[in-house]
Design an enzyme around this catalytic site. Structure first.
Site, mmCIF file in Angstrom:
data_model
loop_
_atom_site.group_PDB
_atom_site.id
_atom_site.type_symbol
_atom_site.label_atom_id
_atom_site.label_comp_id
_atom_site.label_asym_id
_atom_site.label_seq_id
_atom_site.Cartn_x
_atom_site.Cartn_y
_atom_site.Cartn_z
ATOM 1 N N SER A 40 -20.180 18.418 -23.955
ATOM 2 C CA SER A 40 -21.519 18.757 -24.456
ATOM 3 C C SER A 40 -22.059 17.678 -25.391
ATOM 4 O O SER A 40 -21.419 17.330 -26.388
ATOM 5 C CB SER A 40 -21.481 20.092 -25.209
ATOM 6 O OG SER A 40 -21.130 21.142 -24.350
ATOM 7 N N HIS A 73 -25.532 19.203 -20.084
ATOM 8 C CA HIS A 73 -24.625 18.743 -19.032
ATOM 9 C C HIS A 73 -25.467 18.316 -17.833
ATOM 10 O O HIS A 73 -26.068 19.146 -17.154
ATOM 11 C CB HIS A 73 -23.656 19.855 -18.632
ATOM 12 C CG HIS A 73 -22.645 20.170 -19.687
ATOM 13 N ND1 HIS A 73 -21.339 19.732 -19.626
ATOM 14 C CD2 HIS A 73 -22.754 20.864 -20.840
ATOM 15 C CE1 HIS A 73 -20.686 20.164 -20.690
ATOM 16 N NE2 HIS A 73 -21.526 20.852 -21.437
ATOM 17 N N HIS A 96 -18.038 25.145 -16.083
ATOM 18 C CA HIS A 96 -17.269 26.017 -16.964
ATOM 19 C C HIS A 96 -16.969 27.346 -16.270
ATOM 20 O O HIS A 96 -17.764 27.836 -15.465
ATOM 21 C CB HIS A 96 -18.047 26.315 -18.262
ATOM 22 C CG HIS A 96 -18.322 25.108 -19.089
ATOM 23 N ND1 HIS A 96 -19.368 24.252 -18.809
ATOM 24 C CD2 HIS A 96 -17.710 24.620 -20.193
ATOM 25 C CE1 HIS A 96 -19.382 23.275 -19.722
ATOM 26 N NE2 HIS A 96 -18.385 23.480 -20.568
ATOM 27 N N TYR A 98 -17.134 30.215 -17.596
ATOM 28 C CA TYR A 98 -18.083 31.257 -17.988
ATOM 29 C C TYR A 98 -19.382 31.229 -17.174
ATOM 30 O O TYR A 98 -20.158 32.180 -17.190
ATOM 31 C CB TYR A 98 -18.411 31.190 -19.481
ATOM 32 C CG TYR A 98 -19.074 29.912 -19.951
ATOM 33 C CD1 TYR A 98 -20.400 29.632 -19.675
ATOM 34 C CD2 TYR A 98 -18.363 28.987 -20.702
ATOM 35 C CE1 TYR A 98 -21.008 28.469 -20.106
ATOM 36 C CE2 TYR A 98 -18.957 27.820 -21.155
ATOM 37 C CZ TYR A 98 -20.273 27.576 -20.849
ATOM 38 O OH TYR A 98 -20.858 26.405 -21.282
ATOM 39 N N MET A 232 -14.270 26.068 -24.769
ATOM 40 C CA MET A 232 -14.385 26.778 -23.496
ATOM 41 C C MET A 232 -14.164 25.870 -22.295
ATOM 42 O O MET A 232 -14.684 26.137 -21.206
ATOM 43 C CB MET A 232 -15.773 27.424 -23.405
ATOM 44 C CG MET A 232 -16.116 28.324 -24.566
ATOM 45 S SD MET A 232 -17.860 28.840 -24.525
ATOM 46 C CE MET A 232 -18.031 29.577 -26.166
ATOM 47 N N SER A 233 -13.391 24.808 -22.460
ATOM 48 C CA SER A 233 -13.203 23.856 -21.355
ATOM 49 C C SER A 233 -11.870 23.135 -21.516
ATOM 50 O O SER A 233 -10.997 23.551 -22.264
ATOM 51 C CB SER A 233 -14.357 22.835 -21.349
ATOM 52 O OG SER A 233 -14.272 21.988 -22.500
ATOM 53 N N ASN A 256 -18.811 22.687 -35.243
ATOM 54 C CA ASN A 256 -19.057 23.771 -36.206
ATOM 55 C C ASN A 256 -17.721 24.214 -36.765
ATOM 56 O O ASN A 256 -16.666 24.003 -36.143
ATOM 57 C CB ASN A 256 -19.781 24.958 -35.553
ATOM 58 C CG ASN A 256 -18.939 25.639 -34.490
ATOM 59 O OD1 ASN A 256 -18.801 25.133 -33.366
ATOM 60 N ND2 ASN A 256 -18.359 26.779 -34.823
ATOM 61 N N HIS A 290 -25.568 27.088 -29.575
ATOM 62 C CA HIS A 290 -25.436 25.935 -28.683
ATOM 63 C C HIS A 290 -26.308 24.771 -29.134
ATOM 64 O O HIS A 290 -25.935 23.599 -28.971
ATOM 65 C CB HIS A 290 -25.802 26.353 -27.257
ATOM 66 C CG HIS A 290 -25.412 25.341 -26.224
ATOM 67 N ND1 HIS A 290 -24.110 24.927 -26.035
ATOM 68 C CD2 HIS A 290 -26.164 24.637 -25.334
ATOM 69 C CE1 HIS A 290 -24.067 24.027 -25.067
ATOM 70 N NE2 HIS A 290 -25.299 23.831 -24.630
#
Length: 319
Positions: A40, A73, A96, A98, A232-233, A256, A290
């Site tokens: 990202s 992306h 991803h 998700y 998440m990857s 973060n 995000h």
């Protein structure tokens, strides 16, 4: 990736994607040695390779490649030369789990890279910092991971094994190449300004399915399990890369800081007289979104790019 009745097998799908790309690549880019996955906000890595020769392919044009739905992306493969002589391929954006892709679709490009001749995979990602010592904008060199989904059976190697890809039971205790990690520390000293407040750490990445960001209790649990960052990857891609015999380097950009303190209780005496808007502010502490992830990525992208390029250059110049 295991097929279903009537579908092409995973090996056939990989071969179709490989043939599509190899038939369209110039001779100088036919066998990239390094693949770089841009996370990202880190797609700017594509600007680090020469414009000629160069080849780009939208994922939607490549047989069986997953299409992307996430902001930040781009969804394209970029082939080119680094340092005028090293052929590489950049994966600008990743699929991803998700998004609705299967865990096997998410990792499909890695097996295509193996067929193309890639022997080194560099993965970058945006991640939440669980370690209190990490600051937003710091870079974490991964040296291990926690794959709870994989332990529970959501695993890219589940199903019949294809020996052409790799062995039935691949070890992962050596997943994160030590020589590549040594090169990262050397490159960091070469590219970073001594006055910079940005730090390089080594740590453990926890994979979560998403798309929700983690609760405070989940963050505490992951940190207590030994994770330093969460995202998440990356981990499914690493598993498949190691299964294929590709060596791995992975870097997380801390975008973060997770809040590890418990959510305030509703009967806490300290909040009884506070107006509702102040209560909302308490709950928003550390809340990730995000847009912030992408902004933190933009601010640190140049340093991340320089670090990756210097590491790859150093590694293959001494090869």
């Amino acid at each position: 990736m295991t097929g279903i009745p009537g579908d092409l097998s995973s090996l056939e799908q990989v071969r179709e994607a490989f043939l599509f790309l190899s038939e369209r690549l110039p001779a100088s880019l036919q066998k990239p040695r390094v693949a770089i996955v841009c996370g990202s906000g880190l797609g700017g890595l594509a600007t680090t390779i020469r414009n000629m020769p160069r080849a780009e392919f939208d994922y939607s044009s490549i047989p069986h490649f997953p299409c992307l739905t996430v902001a930040g992306h781009a969804g394209k493969l970029v082939f080119g030369l680094l340092d005028e002589q090293l052929p590489i391929v950049l994966m600008v954006g990743r699929a991803h789990y998700y998004e609705g892709h299967s865990i096997n679709q998410v990792t499909f490009p890695i097996r295509v890279f193996k067929h193309l001749g890639v022997d080194t995979l560099v993965l970058t990602n945006a991640a939440g910092g669980l370690n209190p010592e990490y600051a937003v904008g710091d870079i974490v060199l991964l040296n291990d991971h926690i794959f709870l989904a994989g332990l529970a059976g959501t695993h890219p190697l589940r199903g019949p094994n294809t020996e052409e890809f790799g062995p039935r039971f691949p070890p992962l205790s050596d997943a994160y190449d030590l020589e590549l990690r040594r090169q990262v520390h050397r490159a960091w000293r070469e590219v970073m300004d001594a006055k910079s407040e940005r730090k390089l750490h080594e740590g453990v990445y926890a994979f979560v399915g998403g798309p929700t960001y983690e609760t405070r209790a989940e963050c505490r649990m992951l940190h207590q399990l030994g994770a330093d960052v969460v995202g998440m990857s990356t981990v499914p891609e690493i598993v498949v890369a190691r299964h294929c015999g590709i060596r791995v380097l992975a870097l997380s950009l801390v975008t973060n800081n997770a809040v590890l303190s418990p959510v305030p209780r509703g009967d806490d005496s300290r909040i009884q007289e506070k107006p509702a808007k102040e209560l909302d502010a308490i709950l928003r502490e550390g809340k990730a979104n995000h847009e912030e992830v992408l902004e933190a990525g933009r601010l640190a992208a140049i340093d991340m790019q320089r670090l990756v390029v210097q590491t790859v250059s150093n590694t293959f110049n001494h090869d």
